[in-house]
Scaffold this active site. Sequence first.
Site, mmCIF file in Angstrom:
data_model
loop_
_atom_site.group_PDB
_atom_site.id
_atom_site.type_symbol
_atom_site.label_atom_id
_atom_site.label_comp_id
_atom_site.label_asym_id
_atom_site.label_seq_id
_atom_site.Cartn_x
_atom_site.Cartn_y
_atom_site.Cartn_z
ATOM 1 N N TYR A 100 0.972 -1.320 0.184
ATOM 2 C CA TYR A 100 0.025 -0.168 0.318
ATOM 3 C C TYR A 100 0.863 1.302 -0.405
ATOM 4 O O TYR A 100 0.395 1.989 -0.913
ATOM 5 C CB TYR A 100 -0.940 -0.263 1.422
ATOM 6 C CG TYR A 100 -1.484 0.958 1.184
ATOM 7 C CD1 TYR A 100 -0.715 2.198 2.857
ATOM 8 C CD2 TYR A 100 -2.938 2.253 1.031
ATOM 9 C CE1 TYR A 100 -1.300 3.552 2.714
ATOM 10 C CE2 TYR A 100 -2.931 3.471 1.198
ATOM 11 C CZ TYR A 100 -2.930 3.971 2.063
ATOM 12 O OH TYR A 100 -3.258 5.218 2.581
ATOM 13 N N GLU A 101 1.650 1.138 0.662
ATOM 14 C CA GLU A 101 3.507 2.272 1.292
ATOM 15 C C GLU A 101 3.441 2.846 -0.501
ATOM 16 O O GLU A 101 3.389 3.987 -0.875
ATOM 17 C CB GLU A 101 3.669 1.495 2.099
ATOM 18 C CG GLU A 101 3.010 2.296 3.807
ATOM 19 C CD GLU A 101 3.972 1.914 4.479
ATOM 20 O OE1 GLU A 101 3.335 1.111 5.355
ATOM 21 O OE2 GLU A 101 4.993 1.446 4.402
ATOM 22 N N LEU A 102 3.916 1.902 -1.230
ATOM 23 C CA LEU A 102 4.927 1.405 -1.834
ATOM 24 C C LEU A 102 3.640 2.178 -3.111
ATOM 25 O O LEU A 102 4.866 3.441 -3.426
ATOM 26 C CB LEU A 102 5.279 0.412 -2.434
ATOM 27 C CG LEU A 102 6.274 0.061 -3.868
ATOM 28 C CD1 LEU A 102 7.414 0.852 -3.955
ATOM 29 C CD2 LEU A 102 6.108 -1.269 -4.338
ATOM 30 N N SER B 289 1.480 3.934 -2.575
ATOM 31 C CA SER B 289 0.666 5.652 -2.632
ATOM 32 C C SER B 289 2.003 6.871 -3.070
ATOM 33 O O SER B 289 2.032 7.631 -3.933
ATOM 34 C CB SER B 289 0.206 5.343 -1.163
ATOM 35 O OG SER B 289 1.179 5.712 -0.798
ATOM 36 N N GLY B 290 3.218 6.186 -2.540
ATOM 37 C CA GLY B 290 4.247 6.627 -3.064
ATOM 38 C C GLY B 290 5.035 6.503 -4.107
ATOM 39 O O GLY B 290 5.312 7.620 -5.246
#
Length: 485
Positions: free
Chosen positions: A398-400, A402-403
């Site tokens: 998820y973080e990846l 959005s990043g």
Amino acid sequence: MHCREIPLTVWVLMFISTSEETCTSRLHITAVEGEPFYLKYCSSSPEHGKKTTTIKWYKNESHGPVDLSLRSSPRILLRDYVLEFWPVELSDSGSYSFQMGNDTHDWKLNVIPRSPHSCFTEKLVMSKAVEVKKSLQIPCEHNYYQQLANRTVLYKNCEKMENNQNPFLKNAEFKDQGYYTCVFFLHHNGKLFNVTKTFNITIVGDHSNIIPALLGPKIEEVKVELGKDIQLNCSALLNEKDIIYWNTWRKNGKDPNVHEGEVTRIRTSEGKWLASTILRIENVNTRNLNFSYNCTAVNEGGIDTKSFLLLLKEDMVDIPGHVFTRGMIVAVVISVVVVCLVTMGVIYRVDLVLFYRHFMGRDETLTAVVDEIHSLIEKSRRLIIVLSKSYMSSEVRYELESGLHEALVERKIKIILIEFTPVGDFRFLPQSLKLLKSHRVLKWKADKSLSYNSRFWKNLLYLMPAKAVKPCRDESEVLPVLLKS
Ligand SMILES: *[C@@H]1O[C@H](CO)[C@@H](O)[C@H](O)[C@H]1NC(C)=O
Ligand SMILES: *[C@@H]1O[C@H](CO)[C@@H](O)[C@H](O)[C@H]1NC(C)=O
Ligand SMILES: *[C@@H]1O[C@H](CO)[C@@H](O)[C@H](O)[C@H]1NC(C)=O
Ligand SMILES: *[C@@H]1O[C@H](CO)[C@@H](O)[C@H](O)[C@H]1NC(C)=O
Ligand SMILES: *[C@@H]1O[C@H](CO)[C@@H](O)[C@H](O)[C@H]1NC(C)=O
């Protein structure tokens, strides 16, 4: 100066030696029972000259004179000119005679009982008047027993005086008036005796007269409320016989609610009098206002007058007492509670936050991590993603994602993908990563560290932003740590 002092000393010594004359010349003598007592013959010639002649002491009983030298009593001592009693008793009352050759002397002795309630006997006091402010001296001296007495205590009105200075000396005040008793303690034949000497001290005022003077301003304004009672105090400093009075008469007679009090007089320490008289006005009405209530003090020498003026008290916008008190109590209680709460908050802030979180169910951990990634991305020009199977979890994904969105859509950041594990091994990968241009993907094929000159590191360096080479800089600072191994 010294030369002047010598004759003075001689004079004092002469005075003392004459006062040493302790013989008993009076005919009638009074003594108090229980005290040591003596009779001494007053010899007209020096003692030594006549010592050879026989001396006789007699007590004159009803049946004739009794030679005291023949009557053996341990209480009665014969010492030449002196007859001593240790102590004198009521039975010793009577007539005594001294005989030496042709010389005789008689005394009438009256022994009186000791007062049961007092430390002195009223019949034996020496009265003395002392003018106020003049020197008051109580000399505790005994011409005869002084040598024997090893302790002297001064009592005032039979109470031991704290300041036991001898002689007692001060400037006389009216409060000093009273009975002063000197008690001399003597030892004789192993017994303790005491001899008393009492002075009846009266303090008298000086005889100069003063002009009476009223205290306070000549016109005194007194604020009053209608319907209330009021007292006017008129006081004056005056002489004993001076007069002080109120003048409250009007043309049409005296106000019925005005009452003149008695005059009270107190003697001042200066010997004058403080006289006071009170004028009582009950249930003050408008007739009492703006009228002079005059007070006068007078004697032959002069007169003094003073006016009291009653004025209406202005209406004061005042908080009633009980409301004010209640308000104060509430304010104090609230302040105390607030202070307590603030103190508790500071002490238990951690517990309070945990409590709050527990009930609100907030979870701030995720945003924390995401914010960090965002801020890092904002500062970067390249995003290097190392694809490793062991690192790929759903959260990281998820973080990846959005990043990546941040990097590719909103900013002009270039992505470098290092495949540590082949892309095909991932069941889920962000779509944007799959669309990445193939030259931006580096594949790690080795199973150990590669040298700086290897194709892999050169390709990575190529994808990184170009940087100006600073000539003086130590090379090691620029190089990544990995290259060194
Ligand atoms: C002095 O002596 C008498 C007895 O003689 C005694 O009653 C009295 O208490 C004595 N006074 C003091 C002050 O000790
Ligand atoms: C002490 O002196 C006062 C004033 O002179 C007198 O009134 C009083 O009687 C005297 N007391 C005795 C016991 O003598
Ligand atoms: C007073 O005199 C007696 C007898 O001489 C002695 O025993 C005592 O100690 C003396 N007391 C003081 C306070 O001097
Ligand atoms: C009146 O005033 C005098 C002098 O200040 C004071 O001594 C006296 O006690 C007062 N009297 C009253 C009844 O307050
Ligand atoms: C009181 O004294 C004042 C001033 O001396 C005078 O004017 C007034 O008439 C006197 N009042 C009375 C009632 O004597």
